[in-house]
Design a protein around this motif. Structure first.
Motif, PDB file in Angstrom:
ATOM      1  N   ALA A  61       4.433  13.270   0.584  1.00  0.00           N
ATOM      2  CA  ALA A  61       3.149  13.414   1.271  1.00  0.00           C
ATOM      3  C   ALA A  61       1.970  13.404   0.299  1.00  0.00           C
ATOM      4  N   ASP A  62       2.128  14.080  -0.833  1.00  0.00           N
ATOM      5  CA  ASP A  62       1.030  14.190  -1.817  1.00  0.00           C
ATOM      6  C   ASP A  62       1.619  13.949  -3.199  1.00  0.00           C
ATOM      7  N   SER A  63       2.265  12.789  -3.347  1.00  0.00           N
ATOM      8  CA  SER A  63       3.149  12.582  -4.480  1.00  0.00           C
ATOM      9  C   SER A  63       2.464  12.641  -5.831  1.00  0.00           C
TER      10      SER A  63
ATOM     11  N   ASP B  55      10.226  19.220  -4.303  1.00  0.00           N
ATOM     12  CA  ASP B  55      10.142  19.305  -2.850  1.00  0.00           C
ATOM     13  C   ASP B  55       9.897  17.888  -2.359  1.00  0.00           C
ATOM     14  N   ASP B  56      10.940  17.214  -1.871  1.00  0.00           N
ATOM     15  CA  ASP B  56      10.800  15.794  -1.551  1.00  0.00           C
ATOM     16  C   ASP B  56       9.794  15.540  -0.441  1.00  0.00           C
ATOM     17  N   GLN B  57       9.613  16.480   0.466  1.00  0.00           N
ATOM     18  CA  GLN B  57       8.615  16.297   1.519  1.00  0.00           C
ATOM     19  C   GLN B  57       7.207  16.348   0.937  1.00  0.00           C
ATOM     20  N   GLN B  58       6.957  17.321   0.086  1.00  0.00           N
ATOM     21  CA  GLN B  58       5.647  17.428  -0.543  1.00  0.00           C
ATOM     22  C   GLN B  58       5.412  16.260  -1.490  1.00  0.00           C
TER      23      GLN B  58
ATOM     24  N   GLU C  38       0.852  -1.181   0.000  1.00  0.00           N
ATOM     25  CA  GLU C  38       0.000   0.000   0.000  1.00  0.00           C
ATOM     26  C   GLU C  38       0.891   1.236   0.000  1.00  0.00           C
ATOM     27  N   MET C  39       0.297   2.390  -0.228  1.00  0.00           N
ATOM     28  CA  MET C  39       1.080   3.609  -0.277  1.00  0.00           C
ATOM     29  C   MET C  39       1.764   3.884   1.069  1.00  0.00           C
ATOM     30  N   SER C  40       1.206   3.317   2.128  1.00  0.00           N
ATOM     31  CA  SER C  40       1.780   3.516   3.461  1.00  0.00           C
ATOM     32  C   SER C  40       2.810   2.450   3.820  1.00  0.00           C
ATOM     33  N   SER C  41       3.091   1.512   2.913  1.00  0.00           N
ATOM     34  CA  SER C  41       4.038   0.433   3.210  1.00  0.00           C
ATOM     35  C   SER C  41       5.415   1.001   3.531  1.00  0.00           C
TER      36      SER C  41
END
Length: 284
Positions: free
Chosen positions: A232-234, A226-229, A43-46
């Protein structure tokens, strides 16, 4: 006579039981490896561990089904250290299938299918890798390679790319090197592809410079991420960056152009293409 037959059966059964006990562990491993292997579901959270475990588990059974490509390497600029990996189209002589065959749809060769990515995508090994760990993010349903990328394509690719410490690339159609029409993005670990040119791009971006000297020899757009963004919202974010690159090239999203996209965790490079081959007749 019947007693002899009974004795033979009993002795044979005993040998089978003893042999089974002696080789219980190896046989169990063999059974698990070849008959009980199942692709993972991510999943995206894996987590990074889950992604890497899925790849490692599949790698234990897939090795015999992978045929590495021979590469030709060419320096474009000795001063910049840029090195392009160029590959002559498959030198392997593969028998043409009797009916149309799509390697990105089941049934898959053993271990080739690493994981389901949600309900829309799959993670596969590339049967013809240019390095160990050459992976593919493919659509579950048949989506033509030349149709516009969607947020889910980029989101799954970025997630896997981050977890394997790698980079990703996309060839939009045959003019830019796509060899199969089914939607697929490619990934490789940087550790297996240690070329200075990738690090040069990252260093330039970290220094807030969007120009790299050796890229000036061909038309391109290099944009920071922006690797954080992106993490988070890739999907939506990466798609917006890609469309920004298109606008800088003077393209509309539905123009039908050909391009290569190369992506690291902090940058995206888009290169327009007119032809798959270089002047030397080599596929890049």
């Amino acid at each position: 006579m019947r007693e002899d037959v009974k004795s033979t059966i009993v002795i044979s059964a005993g040998i089978i039981v003893v042999t089974g006990l002696m080789f219980r562990r190896p046989l169990s491993r063999l059974f698990h490896r070849y008959f009980r292997y199942r692709a993972s579901r991510l999943e995206m959270s894996s987590s990074r561990v889950e992604v890497r475990d899925a790849i490692t588990n599949a790698m234990t059974v897939v090795r015999g089904n992978i045929v590495p490509l021979r590469l030709e390497r060419e320096f474009i600029s000795p001063t910049s250290g840029l090195r392009l990996c160029l590959s002559k189209k498959f030198e392997l002589k593969i028998a043409a299938p009797s009916k149309p065959f799509n390697p990105f749809l089941p049934p898959f060769l053993l271990g080739m299918h690493i994981a389901d990515l949600g309900a829309s995508h799959r993670l596969l090994f590339n049967k013809f890798p240019v390095s160990e760990g050459h992976l593919l993010v493919t659509s579950v349903d048949h989506v033509h390679q030349s149709t516009p990328l969607i947020a889910e394509d980029l989101a799954w690719t970025y997630m896997i790319m981050r977890h394997i410490d790698g980079f990703a690339f996309f060839n939009s159609d045959p003019r830019s090197g796509a060899s199969l029409p089914h939607r697929h993005l490619q990934l490789m670990p940087c550790s297996r592809f240690p070329y200075q040119s990738l690090q040069t791009i990252t260093t330039s971006i970290n220094q807030q410079k969007n120009e790299v000297s050796y890229l000036q020899c061909f038309r391109h757009v290099l944009l920071p991420l922006d690797d954080q963004q992106a993490f988070a919202d890739s999907g939506k974010y990466l798609l917006s960056v890609l469309h920004d690159a298109f606008r800088q090239l003077g393209w509309r999203e539905d123009h039908g152009f050909s391009f290569n996209m190369l992506m690291g965790d902090k940058w995206m490079l888009v290169v327009p293409r007119k032809s798959e081959h270089t002047s030397k007749g080599v596929s890049a």
